[in-house]
Design a protein around this motif. Structure first.
Motif, PDB file in Angstrom:
ATOM      1  N   GLY B  41     -66.962  14.278  -4.635  1.00 24.61           N
ATOM      2  CA  GLY B  41     -66.881  15.273  -5.701  1.00 24.61           C
ATOM      3  C   GLY B  41     -67.422  16.612  -5.283  1.00 24.61           C
ATOM      4  O   GLY B  41     -67.251  17.027  -4.145  1.00 24.61           O
ATOM      5  N   GLY B  42     -68.074  17.281  -6.222  1.00 18.03           N
ATOM      6  CA  GLY B  42     -68.605  18.592  -5.933  1.00 18.03           C
ATOM      7  C   GLY B  42     -67.517  19.656  -5.940  1.00 18.03           C
ATOM      8  O   GLY B  42     -66.428  19.463  -6.467  1.00 18.03           O
ATOM      9  N   ALA B  43     -67.860  20.788  -5.314  1.00 18.73           N
ATOM     10  CA  ALA B  43     -66.948  21.929  -5.332  1.00 18.73           C
ATOM     11  C   ALA B  43     -65.592  21.628  -4.693  1.00 18.73           C
ATOM     12  O   ALA B  43     -64.553  22.061  -5.205  1.00 18.73           O
ATOM     13  CB  ALA B  43     -67.614  23.108  -4.631  1.00 18.73           C
ATOM     14  N   PRO B  44     -65.553  20.899  -3.557  1.00 21.54           N
ATOM     15  CA  PRO B  44     -64.230  20.646  -2.965  1.00 21.54           C
ATOM     16  C   PRO B  44     -63.306  19.904  -3.933  1.00 21.54           C
ATOM     17  O   PRO B  44     -62.112  20.232  -4.038  1.00 21.54           O
ATOM     18  CB  PRO B  44     -64.563  19.781  -1.737  1.00 21.54           C
ATOM     19  CG  PRO B  44     -65.982  20.092  -1.421  1.00 21.54           C
ATOM     20  CD  PRO B  44     -66.649  20.373  -2.732  1.00 21.54           C
ATOM     21  N   LEU B  45     -63.843  18.934  -4.646  1.00 20.61           N
ATOM     22  CA  LEU B  45     -63.001  18.158  -5.560  1.00 20.61           C
ATOM     23  C   LEU B  45     -62.485  19.023  -6.716  1.00 20.61           C
ATOM     24  O   LEU B  45     -61.318  18.912  -7.096  1.00 20.61           O
ATOM     25  CB  LEU B  45     -63.784  16.956  -6.107  1.00 20.61           C
ATOM     26  CG  LEU B  45     -63.009  16.115  -7.130  1.00 20.61           C
ATOM     27  CD1 LEU B  45     -61.747  15.519  -6.501  1.00 20.61           C
ATOM     28  CD2 LEU B  45     -63.885  15.000  -7.691  1.00 20.61           C
ATOM     29  N   ALA B  46     -63.337  19.876  -7.239  1.00 21.39           N
ATOM     30  CA  ALA B  46     -62.902  20.740  -8.340  1.00 21.39           C
ATOM     31  C   ALA B  46     -61.715  21.603  -7.898  1.00 21.39           C
ATOM     32  O   ALA B  46     -60.741  21.782  -8.634  1.00 21.39           O
ATOM     33  CB  ALA B  46     -64.067  21.618  -8.807  1.00 21.39           C
ATOM     34  N   MET B  47     -61.791  22.106  -6.670  1.00 21.27           N
ATOM     35  CA  MET B  47     -60.690  22.916  -6.153  1.00 21.27           C
ATOM     36  C   MET B  47     -59.418  22.080  -6.005  1.00 21.27           C
ATOM     37  O   MET B  47     -58.317  22.515  -6.364  1.00 21.27           O
ATOM     38  CB  MET B  47     -61.080  23.502  -4.797  1.00 21.27           C
ATOM     39  CG  MET B  47     -60.030  24.432  -4.249  1.00 21.27           C
ATOM     40  SD  MET B  47     -60.128  24.561  -2.464  1.00 21.27           S
ATOM     41  CE  MET B  47     -59.588  22.936  -1.987  1.00 21.27           C
TER      42      MET B  47
END
Lengths: 249, 272
Positions: B41-47
Motif C-alpha cells: 500500500g502507501g503512496a505507490p498503491l494510491a497512484m
C-alpha cells in the motif's frame, strides 16, 4: 529439503549464482546470471542508501555493496526487502571505520525506505478521543501508523540526511562536536518526512513508539523540559495522521 | 476495473513515467506494472488505483518463482492477493521461472528443469496460487542462458501441460523466444505449434542487447527488427492479443514508448 535431481539442481544453481559453489554449469550462461545477481542487488542498495553513497562516493560505495552482497543472500522474492542489515555490516566493516557515523546513517535510510513502503493505516476516527473516559487517559497507549519510527544516534545523522535532500543549502557544515540526533521518520501524504524534534518531543515520541503509556511518555518529556507542551504534541501527532489506533486500558 | 485486457498495445509503466502518465493520460490500450513495486500500500498503491480508473491494468509479478521446486512463499502470495483485491486488474501474470531454493532468492528469472517430476510440482504451485488469488494467472516463457541437462520436454510443452492441468493462461514473450532461438537454438515453429492458441492471453515485446556472443534480455532497447517479424508470425498464428512494450533499463522518453506501442497497434490492426 527435497532430494530429487531437479531440486538439487535448482539449489546448486542458486548457490553457483551467489558464488558459493561452481558446479559445472555452462560458464557463459552462469556469468550472465551472476552479473544480474550482483548488479541487481548492488543497484538495490544504491537505491535504498543514496546518502551513504553520497558520503563515501560512487567507487567506495561500489566496494561496500560488493562486500555486502557477497556476505548477504537475498531472502525474499520482493527486492524491496533486501539490504536491511547494511547498517550493521558497515558498523563492523574495518575499511568503513574512519566514518563512524556511516552505520547509523544507513540505519536511518533503512527506516526511511521501510516508511515509504509501509502499509496504509486507516485514519483515526475524529471522535476517538471523545469516547475516552477521563480515567483512561493516563494509561492510554498509541499504536502509531506503520512506518513511523524514532531513531537515536550519537551522531547528527538526521541533519546529515536533511543536508543531502534536494533544496538543502549548498554550504552546510557539521562540526565534529555537532552532537547526536533523535530522528522522527514518518510518511505523510505519500512522502517520507525526516525531522529532528526538540529533545523533549523526541523523548515523548520515542516512549510512545516503544509502547509506553501516555503518562509515562509525558513524564519522560517533562524530565527533559518542564515546559513540554503535551497538547501541542498530541495535536501535531493527530494532524500528521501518525496515530493508527488508541489502545485503551 | 475491466474484465479483460483489450487486444491492443500497452506499455510497461515504470517509475520515471508515473508522473507524466498521471498528468497527461496518453492514448494507450492498457498499462502493466511490476506487482512487487506496489505491495503493502502507501503512496505507490494510491497512484496505481488512480491509474486503474483510467486504463485497463495488468499486474506482472517478478517474485513468486512458481517454477521453483519449493512452494511459493505464502506471505508473498498474500501480499499479491491484497494488491489484486485493491486494484482489481484485468490480468495478473507471473513468470514460469525458478527464483528460490532453501529460502535463498536469486531475484531473477531462472530456468527450471522441464521434466515430469518438475511439472507435478509446478502444477501444484500454480493451482495453489490461482486458488489463493481467486483468479487465473498468465505464465510467461523465459529467456534462458543455460538449461537443465536432463530435460524431458521443451518449455512450450511444459507450458501447454500446465495450461491443461491448471487452466492457467500463457503470456508469450516474443523477445524471449527470439533470444532463446539465437542462444539455445530453440525451434520457434515447434514452440509456437505446441502452445494452445486459446491460452495466449498476452504478448510481450522488448529489446535485447548482446554480450560475449549471447543475446541478453535486457529490456534496454527498441524492439529489434527480427522480433517484430516474429511478432507478426505470432499474430498470424494466434490472432490479435493484448501486446506490451517493455523497457526497464535506459528508459527512454514516454513518447518513444507510446510510438513503439503504436507500431504494435498497427500490427494488431493488420490481423483483425
Amino acid at each position: 529439503m527435497n532430494d530429487s535431481p531437479e531440486a538439487r539442481w535448482q539449489a546448486a544453481l542458486i548457490a553457483a549464482i551467489e558464488g558459493r559453489a561452481d558446479d559445472g554449469f555452462d560458464a557463459r550462461g552462469l556469468a550472465v546470471y551472476r552479473n544480474n545477481y550482483r548488479v541487481g542487488l548492488a543497484d538495490t542498495l544504491a537505491y535504498v542508501y543514496p546518502v551513504v553513497k553520497a558520503l563515501v562516493g560512487d567507487d567506495f560505495f561500489a566496494g561496500l555493496a560488493r562486500e555486502y552482497v557477497g556476505r548477504t543472500p537475498s531472502r525474499s522474492g520482493d527486492l524491496h526487502r533486501y539490504g536491511d542489515a547494511f547498517g550493521d555490516f558497515l558498523a563492523g566493516f574495518e575499511p568503513a571505520r574512519a566514518l563512524p557515523y556511516l552505520a547509523d546513517t544507513a540505519r536511518l535510510e533503512w527506516l526511511v525506505h521501510r516508511a515509504y513502503y509501509a502499509p496504509d493505516a486507516a485514519p483515526l476516527a475524529p471522535d476517538a478521543f471523545a469516547a475516552l473516559a477521563e480515567a483512561d487517559w493516563p494509561r492510554l497507549r498509541f499504536a502509531l501508523a506503520p512506518g513511523v519510527a524514532v531513531f537515536s544516534s550519537p551522531y547528527p545523522v538526521g541533519r546529515l540526511w536533511l543536508y543531502h535532500q534536494p533544496g538543502a543549502p549548498a554550504d552546510w557544515r557539521l562540526e565534529p562536536d555537532a552532537g547526536g540526533d533523535t530522528v522522527r521518520v514518518a510518511r505523510r501524504a505519500g512522502r517520507v518526512e525526516v525531522g529532528v524534534p526538540a529533545p523533549a518531543d523526541a523523548a515523548w515520541l520515542a516512549a510512545l513508539a516503544a509502547g509506553d503509556t501516555l503518562e509515562a511518555a509525558t513524564d519522560a518529556a517533562l524530565d527533559i523540559d518542564a515546559g513540554f507542551d503535551l497538547e501541542a504534541a498530541l495535536v501535531g501527532l493527530l494532524r500528521d495522521g501518525l496515530i493508527a489506533r488508541l489502545l485503551v486500558p | 476495473m475491466t474484465a479483460s485486457l483489450p487486444s491492443r498495445a500497452g506499455i510497461g509503466l515504470r517509475a520515471p513515467h508515473y508522473r507524466a502518465v498521471l498528468d497527461d493520460s496518453p492514448e494507450l490500450g492498457w498499462i502493466e506494472v511490476h506487482s512487487e513495486n506496489f505491495f503493502d500500500g502507501g503512496a505507490p498503491l494510491a497512484m496505481l488505483q488512480t491509474l486503474a480508473e483510467r486504463y485497463p491494468l495488468s499486474l506482472h509479478g517478478v517474485g513468486l518463482g512458481l517454477g521453483s521446486f519449493d512452494p511459493p512463499d505464502a506471505e508473498h502470495l498474500a501480499r499479491l492477493k491484497a494488491l489484486v483485491d485493491a486494484t482489481r486488474p484485468a490480468a495478473v501474470s507471473e513468470h514460469l521461472c525458478l527464483n528460490h531454493a532453501g529460502g535463498r532468492y536469486a531475484n531473477d528469472l531462472l530456468p527450471l528443469p522441464y521434466t515430469a517430476a518438475m511439472l507435478d510440482a509446478v502444477a501444484g504451485h500454480v493451482a495453489r496460487a490461482q486458488d489463493a488469488l481467486g483468479r487465473r494467472l498468465l505464465l510467461e516463457n523465459l529467456s534462458s542462458y543455460l538449461a537443465y541437462p536432463a530435460n524431458e520436454m521443451g518449455e512450450a510443452d511444459f507450458l501447454a501441460e500446465l495450461v491443461r492441468r491448471t487452466g492457467c493462461g500463457v503470456l508469450l514473450d516474443v523477445n524471449n523466444l527470439y533470444v532463446n532461438q539465437r542462444n539455445l537454438h530453440v525451434d520457434v515453429a515447434a514452440f509456437l505449434a505446441a502452445l494452445p492458441a486459446d491460452a495466449i492471453g498476452e504478448i510481450h515485446l522488448a529489446g535485447f542487447s548482446e554480450r560475449d556472443g549471447l543475446l541478453i534480455d535486457t529490456h534496454s532497447q527498441p524492439v529489434h527488427a527480427p522480433v517484430w517479424a516474429l511478432y507478426e508470425q505470432v499474430l498470424a498464428r494466434f490472432g490479435p492479443r493484448p501486446t506490451l512494450i517493455e523497457w526497464d533499463i535506459d528508459i527512454p522518453p514516454l513518447s518513444t514508448l507510446v510510438a513503439e506501442a503504436a507500431r504494435a497497434d498497427a500490427c494488431l490492426e493488420a490481423v483483425r
